[in-house]
Write a protein that holds these residues in place. Structure first.
Motif, PDB file in Angstrom:
ATOM      1  N   CYS A  87       0.832  -1.215   0.000  1.00 17.39           N
ATOM      2  CA  CYS A  87       0.000   0.000   0.000  1.00 17.39           C
ATOM      3  C   CYS A  87       0.865   1.263   0.000  1.00 17.39           C
ATOM      4  N   MET A 104       2.081   1.603  -3.526  1.00 23.55           N
ATOM      5  CA  MET A 104       0.993   2.062  -4.385  1.00 23.55           C
ATOM      6  C   MET A 104       0.849   3.573  -4.287  1.00 23.55           C
ATOM      7  N   ASP A 156       2.034   5.872  -7.198  1.00 22.33           N
ATOM      8  CA  ASP A 156       0.769   6.268  -7.805  1.00 22.33           C
ATOM      9  C   ASP A 156       0.336   5.257  -8.866  1.00 22.33           C
ATOM     10  N   ASP A 157       0.289   3.984  -8.428  1.00 22.92           N
ATOM     11  CA  ASP A 157      -0.060   2.911  -9.356  1.00 22.92           C
ATOM     12  C   ASP A 157      -0.954   1.887  -8.670  1.00 22.92           C
ATOM     13  N   SER A 158      -1.492   0.973  -9.446  1.00 28.36           N
ATOM     14  CA  SER A 158      -2.466  -0.002  -8.951  1.00 28.36           C
ATOM     15  C   SER A 158      -1.800  -1.143  -8.178  1.00 28.36           C
ATOM     16  N   GLN A 159      -2.577  -1.759  -7.321  1.00 29.70           N
ATOM     17  CA  GLN A 159      -2.088  -2.887  -6.526  1.00 29.70           C
ATOM     18  C   GLN A 159      -1.629  -4.048  -7.402  1.00 29.70           C
ATOM     19  N   LYS A 202      -0.371  -4.072 -10.424  1.00 25.71           N
ATOM     20  CA  LYS A 202       0.890  -3.749 -11.088  1.00 25.71           C
ATOM     21  C   LYS A 202       2.049  -3.749 -10.084  1.00 25.71           C
TER      22      LYS A 202
END
Length: 114
Positions: free
Chosen positions: A32, A35, A39-42, A44
């Motif tokens: 987390c 993330m 600034d990216d998705s879990q 990825k």
């Protein structure tokens, strides 16, 4: 096990390079936190962390609902030295990531690492 081609291949992706350098700087980060910082998705972030773990660059540990990642303490000295030099020489490149991490609300509280 840790040859230059293997290490450089592991770090060749920007997300993996940024995550590794942030972890080198912070000592340990959870998904987390990465993330938020990147600034990216879990999915990825988790995929890239899995690649870094399978290459031996990172180790993970579970603490409750969190999975924390840290540099493998068995990395050769040349790898940790290279990461520290890269980190120190690229503060500007990581500035926005570090700033997002520092401003993250609700960061998990970690117990002492193993």
């Amino acid at each position: 096990m840790f040859t230059p081609p293997e290490i450089f291949k592991s770090l060749a992706d920007e997300t993996r390079a940024r995550a590794t350098l942030l972890i080198a700087d912070q000592g340990e980060l959870c998904v987390c936190e990465l993330m938020c910082a990147l600034d990216d998705s879990q999915p990825k972030i988790s995929r890239h962390l899995a690649q870094l773990r399978s290459s031996g660059v990172l180790l993970d540990r579970r603490q409750g609902q969190w999975v924390y990642y840290r540099l493998n303490p068995d990395l050769p000295g040349w790898v940790t030295a290279m990461l520290q030099v890269t980190l120190q020489a690229n503060v500007d490149w990581l500035h926005s990531n570090a700033a997002r991490l520092q401003s993250m609300e609700g960061r998990p509280v970690r117990a002492a690492c193993c």
